[in-house]
Write an enzyme that holds these catalytic residues in place. Structure first.
Site, short mmCIF file in Angstrom:
data_model
loop_
_atom_site.label_atom_id
_atom_site.label_comp_id
_atom_site.label_asym_id
_atom_site.label_seq_id
_atom_site.Cartn_x
_atom_site.Cartn_y
_atom_site.Cartn_z
N SER A 188 0.85 -1.18 0.00
CA SER A 188 0.00 0.00 0.00
C SER A 188 0.89 1.24 0.00
O SER A 188 1.98 1.22 -0.60
CB SER A 188 -0.92 -0.05 1.22
OG SER A 188 -1.74 1.08 1.27
N TYR A 211 -4.68 7.42 -7.74
CA TYR A 211 -3.62 6.55 -7.20
C TYR A 211 -3.79 6.42 -5.69
O TYR A 211 -3.82 5.30 -5.14
CB TYR A 211 -2.24 7.13 -7.55
CG TYR A 211 -1.10 6.41 -6.86
CD1 TYR A 211 -0.62 5.20 -7.35
CD2 TYR A 211 -0.53 6.93 -5.68
CE1 TYR A 211 0.40 4.52 -6.69
CE2 TYR A 211 0.48 6.26 -5.03
CZ TYR A 211 0.95 5.07 -5.53
OH TYR A 211 1.96 4.40 -4.88
N LYS A 215 -4.98 3.11 -3.14
CA LYS A 215 -4.25 2.58 -1.99
C LYS A 215 -5.15 2.52 -0.75
O LYS A 215 -5.03 1.64 0.08
CB LYS A 215 -2.99 3.41 -1.72
CG LYS A 215 -1.95 3.31 -2.85
CD LYS A 215 -1.42 1.90 -3.01
CE LYS A 215 -0.35 1.79 -4.08
NZ LYS A 215 0.17 0.44 -4.28
N1 LIG Z 1 7.96 4.99 -4.96
C1 LIG Z 1 7.47 5.28 -3.77
O1 LIG Z 1 7.97 6.16 -3.04
C2 LIG Z 1 6.28 4.53 -3.27
C3 LIG Z 1 5.66 4.97 -2.10
C4 LIG Z 1 4.60 4.24 -1.61
C5 LIG Z 1 4.17 3.10 -2.24
N2 LIG Z 1 4.79 2.70 -3.38
C6 LIG Z 1 4.31 1.44 -3.99
O2 LIG Z 1 5.39 0.54 -4.15
C7 LIG Z 1 5.15 -0.31 -5.28
C8 LIG Z 1 6.33 -0.25 -6.22
O3 LIG Z 1 6.54 1.10 -6.55
P1 LIG Z 1 7.69 1.55 -7.53
O4 LIG Z 1 7.69 3.03 -7.45
O5 LIG Z 1 8.94 0.77 -7.25
O6 LIG Z 1 7.06 1.04 -8.90
P2 LIG Z 1 7.20 1.59 -10.39
O7 LIG Z 1 8.59 1.97 -10.67
O8 LIG Z 1 6.10 2.57 -10.62
O9 LIG Z 1 6.88 0.25 -11.19
C9 LIG Z 1 5.60 -0.24 -11.26
C10 LIG Z 1 5.66 -1.75 -11.44
O10 LIG Z 1 4.35 -2.22 -11.62
C11 LIG Z 1 4.24 -2.87 -12.87
N3 LIG Z 1 2.99 -2.41 -13.47
C12 LIG Z 1 2.57 -1.14 -13.63
N4 LIG Z 1 1.36 -1.12 -14.21
C13 LIG Z 1 1.00 -2.42 -14.40
C14 LIG Z 1 -0.13 -3.04 -14.98
N5 LIG Z 1 -1.15 -2.33 -15.49
N6 LIG Z 1 -0.17 -4.38 -15.03
C15 LIG Z 1 0.86 -5.12 -14.54
N7 LIG Z 1 1.97 -4.58 -14.00
C16 LIG Z 1 2.04 -3.24 -13.94
C17 LIG Z 1 5.43 -2.46 -13.71
O11 LIG Z 1 5.80 -3.57 -14.50
P3 LIG Z 1 6.33 -3.48 -16.04
O12 LIG Z 1 6.52 -2.03 -16.35
O13 LIG Z 1 7.59 -4.28 -16.07
O14 LIG Z 1 5.26 -4.11 -16.83
C18 LIG Z 1 6.48 -2.16 -12.65
O15 LIG Z 1 7.19 -3.32 -12.30
C19 LIG Z 1 3.85 0.18 -5.90
O16 LIG Z 1 2.78 -0.59 -5.37
C20 LIG Z 1 3.75 1.62 -5.39
O17 LIG Z 1 2.42 2.06 -5.36
C21 LIG Z 1 5.82 3.38 -3.91
#
Ligand SMILES: NC(=O)c1ccc[n+]([C@@H]2O[C@H](COP(=O)([O-])OP(=O)(O)OC[C@H]3O[C@@H](n4cnc5c(N)ncnc54)[C@H](OP(=O)(O)O)[C@@H]3O)[C@@H](O)[C@H]2O)c1
Length: 358
Positions: A188, A211, A215
């Site tokens: 989340s 978004y 969550k």
């Molecule tokens: N970054 C932050 O600070 C932060 C903070 C709080 C929570 N989060 C959560 O942490 C998790 C990872 O975040 P991140 O920032 O590392 O991710 P990210 O760089 O945005 O990457 C998103 C991932 O999800 C996959 N994806 C996206 N849309 C998709 C779809 N429609 N169907 C299937 N796969 C899909 C992508 O796979 P492909 O592109 O390889 O297909 C990629 O591996 C997420 O749940 C995000 O909400 C992140």
């Protein structure tokens, strides 16, 4: 089952991480290499929407193992190409898993997306100057498109981040229940305040914070489901949040100058006392990996496990309470929508052929 076979399956862990190609997903995989006893066989099922990215990710994890963990047991890989905004793709993925595996031990729901249109630079500058901690923890300057639907006709962010993964879990419940200690772990966010979700817009089609709303839905759905999953299937479900870390998804809106500006802001926020600015994907993966061994007698399931760090970057866990208001309404909505999709997909022929195997 003979004692030997039971031991063999117990000493073989099979993990799926949706969105393995993300910074967090890859770091969860790296940490699993450390977490799961080295002499166990470990099968990592990498997911992506594209084969090229899945391959690249498998290459990175293999290299990490060769250079760092050097596991004693077999480490093998598989890949699944899942598009969470396409119900047929989810159905195919589940079908393929059922054909190829007789159990799944761990399922990470990590893949997520937003529908971003860019940044409001004036608002961003104002917020960052006035309150850098708030600006980098709860930014309001990320512009999101409103009303975007998937080809399935569902709210795109709703389907990608919550309904698609929920449907996948429902399809995999039986397979998970074959594990002696199955776990489902949702990722989340801190950005899931109740105010981001309106109950007359559960598909987030009218929202300009879809978004964040998705969550909030994750949190509520988890609260409404975790007991049932354990009582009926022995599945231990947890919800976690990774704090704040560098993400690949926003890179396209940044140039080197703004990217380093963002990093600088993250470090300033940490120095000003924010526990959530993990910055690295490794530290962000702390809570998601901790709950793999959490004991449901002592480690509550109705809280959100968070990855936090000290001023000097030392990681620790920090849990957050979740406001449960509306959880039953959310579950009802998801159950009804699932039945509709079961009906729509009942005659779907699944195509499970892969371009090539591992
Ligand atoms: N970054 C932050 O600070 C932060 C903070 C709080 C929570 N989060 C959560 O942490 C998790 C990872 O975040 P991140 O920032 O590392 O991710 P990210 O760089 O945005 O990457 C998103 C991932 O999800 C996959 N994806 C996206 N849309 C998709 C779809 N429609 N169907 C299937 N796969 C899909 C992508 O796979 P492909 O592109 O390889 O297909 C990629 O591996 C997420 O749940 C995000 O909400 C992140």
């Amino acid at each position: 089952m003979s004692q030997d076979t039971t031991k063999q399956t117990q000493n073989h862990k099979i993990a799926i991480i949706t969105g393995t190609t993300s910074n967090l997903g890859t770091n969860i995989a790296y940490r699993l290499l450390h977490e799961i006893p080295s002499d166990y066989r470990l099968t990592l099922i990498v997911t992506s929407r594209t084969l090229a990215r899945a391959n690249e990710c498998i290459h990175d994890i293999k290299k990490y193992n060769e250079q760092t963990t050097k596991r004693k047991g077999i480490l093998d890989f598989d890949y699944l190409l899942i598009e969470m905004t396409d119900m047929v793709s989810i159905l195919n993925a589940a079908y393929e898993l059922k054909q190829n595996y007789n159990k799944i031990d761990y399922l990470y729901i990590n893949a997520a997306q937003g529908v971003y249109a860019g940044l409001d630079w004036i608002q961003a500058t104002k917020e960052c100057l006035m309150n850098p901690v708030k600006a980098s923890t709860y930014p309001t300057y990320k512009l999101q498109k409103v009303g975007v639907k998937s080809r399935d006709g569902l709210g795109l962010v709703f389907q990608a981040n919550v309904f698609g993964p929920y449907y996948l879990i429902e399809l995999l419940k039986e397979l998970l229940s074959k594990s002696e200690d199955p776990r489902v772990i949702w990722i989340s966010s801190l950005m899931s305040k109740p105010s981001y979700l309106s109950f007359d817009d559960l598909q987030l089609l009218k929202s300009d914070v879809s978004y964040e709303g998705s969550k909030r839905l994750v949190d509520l759905l988890h609260l409404a489901k975790y007991k049932q999953l354990y009582d009926q299937y022995g599945i231990k479900q947890y919800v976690t949040q990774p704090g704040i870390f560098t993400s690949f998804s926003f890179f396209k809106f940044l140039n080197p100058f703004t990217f380093y500006g963002m990093l600088f802001l993250f470090y300033v926020a940490r120095l000003m006392g924010s526990p959530w600015h993990n910055i690295s994907g490794w530290k962000a993966a702390n809570a998601p990996v901790f709950v793999l061994t959490a004991d449901i007698k002592h480690d509550k399931q109705d809280v959100k496990y968070g990855s936090a760090c000290t001023l000097t970057g030392k990681e620790y866990l920090k849990n957050l309470e979740i406001d449960p208001t509306g959880k039953d309404d959310v579950l009802n909505y998801f159950q009804t929508l699932k039945l509709e999709w079961d009906e729509k997909l009942k005659n779907q022929i699944t195509n499970t052929r892969k371009p090539y195997g591992y």
